[in-house]
Each structure stands twice: as C-alpha cells, then as structure tokens.
Design an enzyme around this catalytic site. Structure first.
Site, mmCIF file in Angstrom:
data_model
loop_
_atom_site.group_PDB
_atom_site.id
_atom_site.type_symbol
_atom_site.label_atom_id
_atom_site.label_comp_id
_atom_site.label_asym_id
_atom_site.label_seq_id
_atom_site.Cartn_x
_atom_site.Cartn_y
_atom_site.Cartn_z
ATOM 1 N N HIS A 71 -21.959 25.715 34.935
ATOM 2 C CA HIS A 71 -20.747 26.285 34.346
ATOM 3 C C HIS A 71 -20.809 27.802 34.188
ATOM 4 C CE1 HIS A 71 -19.114 22.327 32.405
ATOM 5 N NE2 HIS A 71 -19.208 22.273 33.719
ATOM 6 N N LYS A 82 -15.701 20.826 29.559
ATOM 7 C CA LYS A 82 -16.686 20.676 28.490
ATOM 8 C C LYS A 82 -17.858 19.835 29.015
ATOM 9 C CE LYS A 82 -15.634 16.382 28.178
ATOM 10 N NZ LYS A 82 -16.673 15.515 28.775
ATOM 11 N N ARG A 131 -26.178 12.295 37.681
ATOM 12 C CA ARG A 131 -26.084 13.577 36.990
ATOM 13 C C ARG A 131 -26.404 13.435 35.509
ATOM 14 N NH1 ARG A 131 -22.475 15.385 33.668
ATOM 15 N NH2 ARG A 131 -21.021 13.690 34.100
#
Length: 340
Positions: free
Chosen positions: A92, A110, A178
């Site tokens: 991110h 988020k 992940r």
C-alpha cells in the site's frame, strides 16, 4: 420514546463521475467496481497489474478501455482522475506514493498500511503533494453508520459504558494464501481486526490503555487477537472489547451500550445492516432495512471519495487522516504486544 434518526447519506448515483484507475485485480477490486458500476456513476477507465494478462482479463470484465502490465503505466495515464489501491497491505505505501507522485488522488484499501509509521509517511506524502488520500474503510460510509453518528452526537445513548465488536472468518491453512504470508503482511489483525478496531475508534475515540493476547498461525502471522481497552478521553467510564481470528467464523456483531440505550448491529456488522435500538426501559426500535446488500455497500465509499475529489478536499470528514492514523497506531500496538 427514543427514535432512530434517518440516514443523511446521499444517493451514491448523485456523486460526480470519476474515471478510475485500479492497482490490483483481486477479490476486493472486483467487488468495488461491481458495486460502483451498478450503483454509482463511477467508471473504471484503466487497470494496472504486474502481468498484462491479468490486466486484460479484468479490463474485459469491467469494460475498461485500457489495461497496463505495470503500475507505473497506470498512474501515468492522463485520462484517469483517481487511483484505487487494491493490492496487499505490504504494497500500500509504495503503490499509493507512486500514484501521488504522478499527481493522482488515491483511495487506499484498508488496512491503510502495514504499520503506523508507514501510515504517517503516506499521509505526509499526500499533505506535501496537496492531493486527496482516503482509507477505504467502507463501513464508515454506510447509511447505518450515519444513523449511529447522529445518536452519538445527540447523546441519545446516555453516558457510553461499553463497546464490543468481533470479526472472525475461517480460512484453510494455505501457505500460498495472502492471509498467511508474512511477506504480504498477512494475519488476522490487518485483514479482519481492522473492522472492530475501527468501530471502537468510531464510537469512543482512541484508547489510553489496552490489554491484549493472541496466538500465531502456522506461518507466524497473527492468528487470533483479543483485546480490552479503556482510558478514552471523552468517555472516562467506557471500556471496549474486540476480537479477531482467521480460523473461526464468529458472530461478527457489534454494539454500543450507554446508560440510556444500546444500539446493536447484527452479522455482519461491517456491511449494510438494520440497526436495533434498545432502551434501558425495554423499548425496542429498528431502523429501516438497508437498500443495498453485502458488498453493494461499497458504492457509498466510492461516491463519497468522488465527491471529496470533485470538491477539492484533501481528506474525508468521515474518515479523516487523524482517525486513520489512530487506528493504525492501535493495531500496531496490538501486534507489538503479540511479539512480547
């Protein structure tokens, strides 16, 4: 009789249309643009992926005119108005800064970043660039949350006593997932626990103290975290309890209880839901049924960000930078406690 106010959230279809670029082609990006295309005037203009094939496939499904085999090409596209970062948490900061450096407003999925330090760096970059950045905590933009926001502002619940929220989902022990990959900032807290932590901050603000414990998954990432909090400046008598796990399906409910009334959100509290308001005298009131279901609720987030960008505002009044920063500080602290 205590009544529930009406939501003031605008119809998502009325938000100014933006041409979006997306970094990442995973599950959440699919749902975001499915909701945006059906329920708002937002449109996907370009797709960026690490492989051209994935970009082409995603662009075909969502009728995007351009597909790029690199993130650098995507953010350089002059015909996109905003970038949605939908990559793993570990990427991110770098991905959002790449978009900011190209002069693009950025909506960042988020959890905002991996750590509070990274969040501080990203917000600083946005501020220095004079560009909008917002955490994509979609729950904050749902109509039910505006109803609760009004109840809290009016003091309708009385003095707040306790807040509780949990989020647990079951995932198979897959080392390729992940969620279990340390290199991709896997674990329950950043992926699932962000919802109850953010809900606590929404209701009470930042805590002054926390006690937490948890366990680790087979890859070493956090498997389960439970925590109790107090020391809220505006609510000195209040405590909060949050739990999260990636190895069990929990009730995934939330409530805010005060000396006059309690507002409850059923499973799954982070999506569109009907509220129940219970007074200490036993009166029960329910809000209207939501007009959207499940991830259709992402349409409100998309519309809010589009309006914010069109109006030239750098941060959201519903998810301001200070709030995103405080949530990241809480999660970073909880994960640090797990280390000790």
């Amino acid at each position: 009789m205590l009544t529930l106010p009406n939501s003031r959230v605008p119809d998502p279809m009325t938000a100014p249309p933006l041409r979006w670029g997306v970094l990442g082609t995973g599950w959440i990006a699919e749902r975001f643009f499915d909701a945006a295309h059906r329920l708002t005037s937002q449109r996907l203009a370009a797709v960026g992926s690490r492989t051209q094939g994935r970009a082409d496939e995603f662009a075909h499904r969502f009728e995007a005119p351009r597909a790029y085999g690199s993130y650098e090409q995507l953010v350089s596209d002059p015909e996109i108005d905003a970038v949605y970062v939908a990559t793993p948490h570990s990427e991110h900061l770098a991905n959002a800064k790449l978009a900011l450096e190209a002069g693009k407003p950025v909506l960042v999925e988020k959890a905002f970043t991996q750590t509070a330090a990274e969040a501080r760096e990203l917000i600083g970059a946005a501020e220095a660039a004079g560009l909008p950045v917002m955490e994509a905590m979609w729950t904050r933009f749902l109509p039910q949350m505006d109803v609760i926001r009004q109840l809290l502002a009016d003091g309708a619940l009385g003095e707040l006593e306790t807040v509780s929220a949990d989020h647990g989902q079951w995932f198979a022990d897959d080392p390729a997932s992940r969620l279990f990959d340390p290199a991709l900032a896997g674990g329950a807290m950043l992926d699932l626990g962000v919802y109850p932590v953010s809900f606590m901050h929404f209701a009470l603000g930042a805590p002054g103290r926390s006690l937490s414990m948890g366990t680790r998954a087979f890859t070493g990432v956090d498997r389960q975290v439970s925590a109790v909090f107090d020391g809220f400046d505006a609510h000195p008598c209040a405590t909060a309890l949050i739990t999260t796990t990636c190895k069990a399906k929990t009730p995934t409910r939330a409530y805010i209880a005060g000396t006059e009334a309690t507002v409850e959100i059923p499973t799954f509290f982070y999506g569109p839901q009907q509220l129940t308001l219970r007074t200490v005298d036993g009166e029960v009131t329910r809000s209207e049924e939501p007009t959207v279901v499940e991830h259709e609720g992402l349409s409100f987030e998309a519309a809010h960000f589009a309006t914010m960008v069109a109006e030239g505002r750098l941060e959201s009044e519903l998810m301001p930078w200070s709030e995103t920063m405080a949530v990241m500080e809480t999660m970073t602290s909880l994960l640090a406690n797990l280390e000790s």
